[in-house]
Motif scaffolding. Sequence first.
Motif, short mmCIF file in Angstrom:
data_model
loop_
_atom_site.label_atom_id
_atom_site.label_comp_id
_atom_site.label_asym_id
_atom_site.label_seq_id
_atom_site.Cartn_x
_atom_site.Cartn_y
_atom_site.Cartn_z
N ALA A 120 0.83 -1.21 0.00
CA ALA A 120 0.00 0.00 0.00
C ALA A 120 0.87 1.25 0.00
O ALA A 120 0.58 2.23 -0.70
CB ALA A 120 -0.93 -0.02 1.20
N ALA A 121 1.95 1.24 0.78
CA ALA A 121 2.84 2.39 0.83
C ALA A 121 3.59 2.58 -0.49
O ALA A 121 3.78 3.71 -0.95
CB ALA A 121 3.82 2.23 1.98
N LEU A 122 4.03 1.49 -1.10
CA LEU A 122 4.70 1.59 -2.40
C LEU A 122 3.77 2.22 -3.44
O LEU A 122 4.18 3.11 -4.20
CB LEU A 122 5.13 0.19 -2.87
CG LEU A 122 6.39 -0.38 -2.24
CD1 LEU A 122 6.46 -1.89 -2.45
CD2 LEU A 122 7.64 0.29 -2.81
N LYS A 123 2.54 1.77 -3.48
CA LYS A 123 1.60 2.30 -4.46
C LYS A 123 1.25 3.76 -4.17
O LYS A 123 1.00 4.55 -5.11
CB LYS A 123 0.32 1.46 -4.45
CG LYS A 123 0.54 0.04 -4.95
CD LYS A 123 -0.73 -0.78 -4.77
CE LYS A 123 -0.49 -2.25 -5.06
NZ LYS A 123 -1.72 -3.07 -4.82
N ALA A 124 1.26 4.14 -2.90
CA ALA A 124 0.95 5.52 -2.53
C ALA A 124 2.14 6.46 -2.71
O ALA A 124 1.99 7.68 -2.61
CB ALA A 124 0.46 5.57 -1.08
N GLY A 125 3.33 5.91 -2.94
CA GLY A 125 4.51 6.74 -3.08
C GLY A 125 5.15 7.15 -1.77
O GLY A 125 5.93 8.11 -1.73
#
Length: 305
Positions: A218-223
């Motif tokens: 989720a953090a990777l996708k959110a940047g």
Amino acid sequence: MIPWDAPGRFWRGNLHTHSDRSDGALPPEEVCRRYRAEGYDFLALTDHFVGAYGYPIVDTVPFRTDRFTTILGAELHSGAMANGELWHILAVGLPPGFAPSRTPTFQPIPDQESAPDLARRAVEAGAFVAIAHPQWSGLTEADARSLAGIVHAVETYNHGCAVGCDRADGFQMLDLLLTEGHRLTLCATDDAHFTEPDHFGGWVMVKAEANEPEALLAALKAGATYSSQGPEIRGIELSGDALRVDCSAAAAIIVSGRGTASKAIHGESMTTGVMPLGRFEGSPWLRVTVVDRAGRKAWANPIWR
């Protein structure tokens, strides 16, 4: 997202690695052991998703511990780039049952699934997807544009490509796509095969509340990330007509933007830099590079103004 504002803490991980389930030298258990021993918090094993290797999405769940986790993934291939060679697409967070593309070997064949369709399937399956090693692949601008509206990121530093062929860079391609309005992030990786010194040279720092696959993805996708070869970026604040960067000891802090918009602050053991933004008045995006005295770099994701 500016990750320093996100909840949680930073976790260090590598998103691109190979084992002897494809063309790497070591078994998956030993690859995971080495990353764990080197202080990494997580690892994605991304073996080549081709028929010659049995389309592997390697089960690394048994190698997790209370301090180290793994994310399932693969390096996907299908279709030909403009230079006639097979596409390479990094997909982290694939389900074990992800349907194979029709890719028997590393040679493109007629009527294969297109790279955009394959990348879209991976995104829809829940993966964090990046364009792999643009410089090494010989990616054209048209190639990159075909994936720009689908994927999450561009692999902008690939350590294996740095030590193996001096083609590590993806920043020119990222900056082009940013200037065209595509809101992409960046990632540094190893692409380790353990056949040469291609490991522990580039990683991603992910801000999440837990070192668990779902939270990390989720953090990777959110940047909510930055990438590094060593330096730490401890904070970035955009305020009015200036950008403040807090970091570990640095010899240079560089801000880049659209076109020729770029400027550096040089010094000795700097831990804070403030960049006036007059030079960047016309740039809709900014990105920060921190360089230490050994020449190692850390890179923040683009900030949209």
